[in-house]
Design a protein around this motif. Structure first.
Motif, PDB file in Angstrom:
ATOM      1  N   ILE A   1      30.483   9.552  16.621  1.00 21.08           N
ATOM      2  CA  ILE A   1      30.089  10.809  17.260  1.00 21.08           C
ATOM      3  C   ILE A   1      28.586  10.830  17.501  1.00 21.08           C
ATOM      4  O   ILE A   1      28.114  11.211  18.587  1.00 21.08           O
ATOM      5  CB  ILE A   1      30.522  12.000  16.379  1.00 21.08           C
ATOM      6  CG1 ILE A   1      32.053  12.081  16.342  1.00 21.08           C
ATOM      7  CG2 ILE A   1      29.939  13.310  16.911  1.00 21.08           C
ATOM      8  CD1 ILE A   1      32.574  12.977  15.242  1.00 21.08           C
ATOM      9  N   ILE A   2      27.808  10.370  16.528  1.00 22.57           N
ATOM     10  CA  ILE A   2      26.348  10.332  16.700  1.00 22.57           C
ATOM     11  C   ILE A   2      25.979   9.390  17.845  1.00 22.57           C
ATOM     12  O   ILE A   2      25.127   9.701  18.684  1.00 22.57           O
ATOM     13  CB  ILE A   2      25.677   9.898  15.378  1.00 22.57           C
ATOM     14  CG1 ILE A   2      25.849  11.008  14.331  1.00 22.57           C
ATOM     15  CG2 ILE A   2      24.190   9.617  15.595  1.00 22.57           C
ATOM     16  CD1 ILE A   2      25.548  10.555  12.911  1.00 22.57           C
ATOM     17  N   GLY A   3      26.663   8.257  17.901  1.00 21.96           N
ATOM     18  CA  GLY A   3      26.399   7.306  18.974  1.00 21.96           C
ATOM     19  C   GLY A   3      26.707   7.891  20.339  1.00 21.96           C
ATOM     20  O   GLY A   3      25.954   7.706  21.300  1.00 21.96           O
ATOM     21  N   LEU A   4      27.803   8.632  20.419  1.00 22.51           N
ATOM     22  CA  LEU A   4      28.172   9.262  21.693  1.00 22.51           C
ATOM     23  C   LEU A   4      27.129  10.304  22.100  1.00 22.51           C
ATOM     24  O   LEU A   4      26.769  10.420  23.269  1.00 22.51           O
ATOM     25  CB  LEU A   4      29.546   9.928  21.572  1.00 22.51           C
ATOM     26  CG  LEU A   4      30.744   8.986  21.712  1.00 22.51           C
ATOM     27  CD1 LEU A   4      32.035   9.713  21.372  1.00 22.51           C
ATOM     28  CD2 LEU A   4      30.830   8.419  23.121  1.00 22.51           C
ATOM     29  N   LEU A   5      26.641  11.049  21.111  1.00 22.47           N
ATOM     30  CA  LEU A   5      25.626  12.064  21.405  1.00 22.47           C
ATOM     31  C   LEU A   5      24.355  11.411  21.947  1.00 22.47           C
ATOM     32  O   LEU A   5      23.759  11.891  22.913  1.00 22.47           O
ATOM     33  CB  LEU A   5      25.307  12.860  20.135  1.00 22.47           C
ATOM     34  CG  LEU A   5      26.240  14.041  19.849  1.00 22.47           C
ATOM     35  CD1 LEU A   5      25.936  14.627  18.479  1.00 22.47           C
ATOM     36  CD2 LEU A   5      26.076  15.121  20.913  1.00 22.47           C
ATOM     37  N   ILE A   6      23.947  10.313  21.335  1.00 19.09           N
ATOM     38  CA  ILE A   6      22.741   9.613  21.784  1.00 19.09           C
ATOM     39  C   ILE A   6      22.949   9.082  23.198  1.00 19.09           C
ATOM     40  O   ILE A   6      22.091   9.209  24.068  1.00 19.09           O
ATOM     41  CB  ILE A   6      22.391   8.476  20.802  1.00 19.09           C
ATOM     42  CG1 ILE A   6      21.910   9.087  19.467  1.00 19.09           C
ATOM     43  CG2 ILE A   6      21.304   7.577  21.384  1.00 19.09           C
ATOM     44  CD1 ILE A   6      21.867   8.089  18.323  1.00 19.09           C
ATOM     45  N   ALA A   7      24.125   8.521  23.452  1.00 23.68           N
ATOM     46  CA  ALA A   7      24.429   8.001  24.785  1.00 23.68           C
ATOM     47  C   ALA A   7      24.395   9.121  25.818  1.00 23.68           C
ATOM     48  O   ALA A   7      23.879   8.956  26.928  1.00 23.68           O
ATOM     49  CB  ALA A   7      25.795   7.325  24.779  1.00 23.68           C
ATOM     50  N   PHE A   8      24.931  10.270  25.445  1.00 25.13           N
ATOM     51  CA  PHE A   8      24.939  11.404  26.359  1.00 25.13           C
ATOM     52  C   PHE A   8      23.515  11.856  26.668  1.00 25.13           C
ATOM     53  O   PHE A   8      23.187  12.170  27.807  1.00 25.13           O
ATOM     54  CB  PHE A   8      25.733  12.554  25.722  1.00 25.13           C
ATOM     55  CG  PHE A   8      25.764  13.787  26.583  1.00 25.13           C
ATOM     56  CD1 PHE A   8      26.619  13.873  27.664  1.00 25.13           C
ATOM     57  CD2 PHE A   8      24.930  14.863  26.310  1.00 25.13           C
ATOM     58  CE1 PHE A   8      26.644  15.005  28.460  1.00 25.13           C
ATOM     59  CE2 PHE A   8      24.950  15.995  27.098  1.00 25.13           C
ATOM     60  CZ  PHE A   8      25.815  16.064  28.176  1.00 25.13           C
ATOM     61  N   LEU A   9      22.669  11.868  25.654  1.00 24.25           N
ATOM     62  CA  LEU A   9      21.274  12.273  25.856  1.00 24.25           C
ATOM     63  C   LEU A   9      20.566  11.303  26.796  1.00 24.25           C
ATOM     64  O   LEU A   9      19.815  11.722  27.676  1.00 24.25           O
ATOM     65  CB  LEU A   9      20.548  12.317  24.511  1.00 24.25           C
ATOM     66  CG  LEU A   9      20.717  13.609  23.714  1.00 24.25           C
ATOM     67  CD1 LEU A   9      20.107  13.455  22.329  1.00 24.25           C
ATOM     68  CD2 LEU A   9      20.052  14.773  24.445  1.00 24.25           C
ATOM     69  N   ILE A  10      20.809  10.011  26.627  1.00 24.14           N
ATOM     70  CA  ILE A  10      20.163   9.010  27.483  1.00 24.14           C
ATOM     71  C   ILE A  10      20.594   9.218  28.934  1.00 24.14           C
ATOM     72  O   ILE A  10      19.772   9.202  29.852  1.00 24.14           O
ATOM     73  CB  ILE A  10      20.516   7.591  26.986  1.00 24.14           C
ATOM     74  CG1 ILE A  10      19.819   7.326  25.651  1.00 24.14           C
ATOM     75  CG2 ILE A  10      20.106   6.543  28.024  1.00 24.14           C
ATOM     76  CD1 ILE A  10      20.338   6.104  24.912  1.00 24.14           C
ATOM     77  N   VAL A  11      21.886   9.455  29.139  1.00 27.89           N
ATOM     78  CA  VAL A  11      22.390   9.693  30.499  1.00 27.89           C
ATOM     79  C   VAL A  11      21.746  10.944  31.081  1.00 27.89           C
ATOM     80  O   VAL A  11      21.350  10.973  32.250  1.00 27.89           O
ATOM     81  CB  VAL A  11      23.931   9.808  30.480  1.00 27.89           C
ATOM     82  CG1 VAL A  11      24.450  10.321  31.816  1.00 27.89           C
ATOM     83  CG2 VAL A  11      24.550   8.456  30.156  1.00 27.89           C
ATOM     84  N   ALA A  12      21.616  11.998  30.279  1.00 27.44           N
ATOM     85  CA  ALA A  12      21.033  13.249  30.754  1.00 27.44           C
ATOM     86  C   ALA A  12      19.582  13.044  31.158  1.00 27.44           C
ATOM     87  O   ALA A  12      19.120  13.574  32.169  1.00 27.44           O
ATOM     88  CB  ALA A  12      21.133  14.316  29.671  1.00 27.44           C
ATOM     89  N   ILE A  13      18.851  12.236  30.378  1.00 23.40           N
ATOM     90  CA  ILE A  13      17.439  11.987  30.686  1.00 23.40           C
ATOM     91  C   ILE A  13      17.325  11.207  31.992  1.00 23.40           C
ATOM     92  O   ILE A  13      16.508  11.527  32.848  1.00 23.40           O
ATOM     93  CB  ILE A  13      16.776  11.226  29.521  1.00 23.40           C
ATOM     94  CG1 ILE A  13      16.621  12.166  28.320  1.00 23.40           C
ATOM     95  CG2 ILE A  13      15.412  10.673  29.937  1.00 23.40           C
ATOM     96  CD1 ILE A  13      16.359  11.441  27.012  1.00 23.40           C
TER      97      ILE A  13
END
Ligand SMILES: [Zn+2]
Length: 70
Positions: free
Chosen positions: A4-16
């Motif tokens: 879940i933490i990894g998915l959150l980080i990936a989502f943040l990178i995509v958003a940036i």
């Protein structure tokens, strides 16, 4: 839990990255009446050469090209 933490980080990178792409609005849309298709107006970007069709008045808002502004 780590997944879940990894998915959150990936989502943040995509958003940036999405925000960065949105910031590149260096397009200068020029109306090209010779390329109109019915009610669609053809616009051509003088900055990057991208072409876009719009059904509404005015040029497209953002650049269609992934190239950075010159
Ligand atoms: Zn452009």
């Amino acid at each position: 839990m780590h997944i879940i933490i990894g998915l959150l980080i990936a989502f943040l990178i995509v958003a940036i990255y999405a925000r960065r792409n949105r910031a590149t609005r260096g397009c200068r849309w020029r109306e090209d009446r010779s390329g109109d298709r019915g009610s669609l107006r053809k616009y051509r970007c003088a900055a990057c050469g991208a072409e876009a069709f719009t059904a509404t008045k005015g040029p497209p808002r953002d650049c269609k090209s992934d190239l950075p502004p010159a």
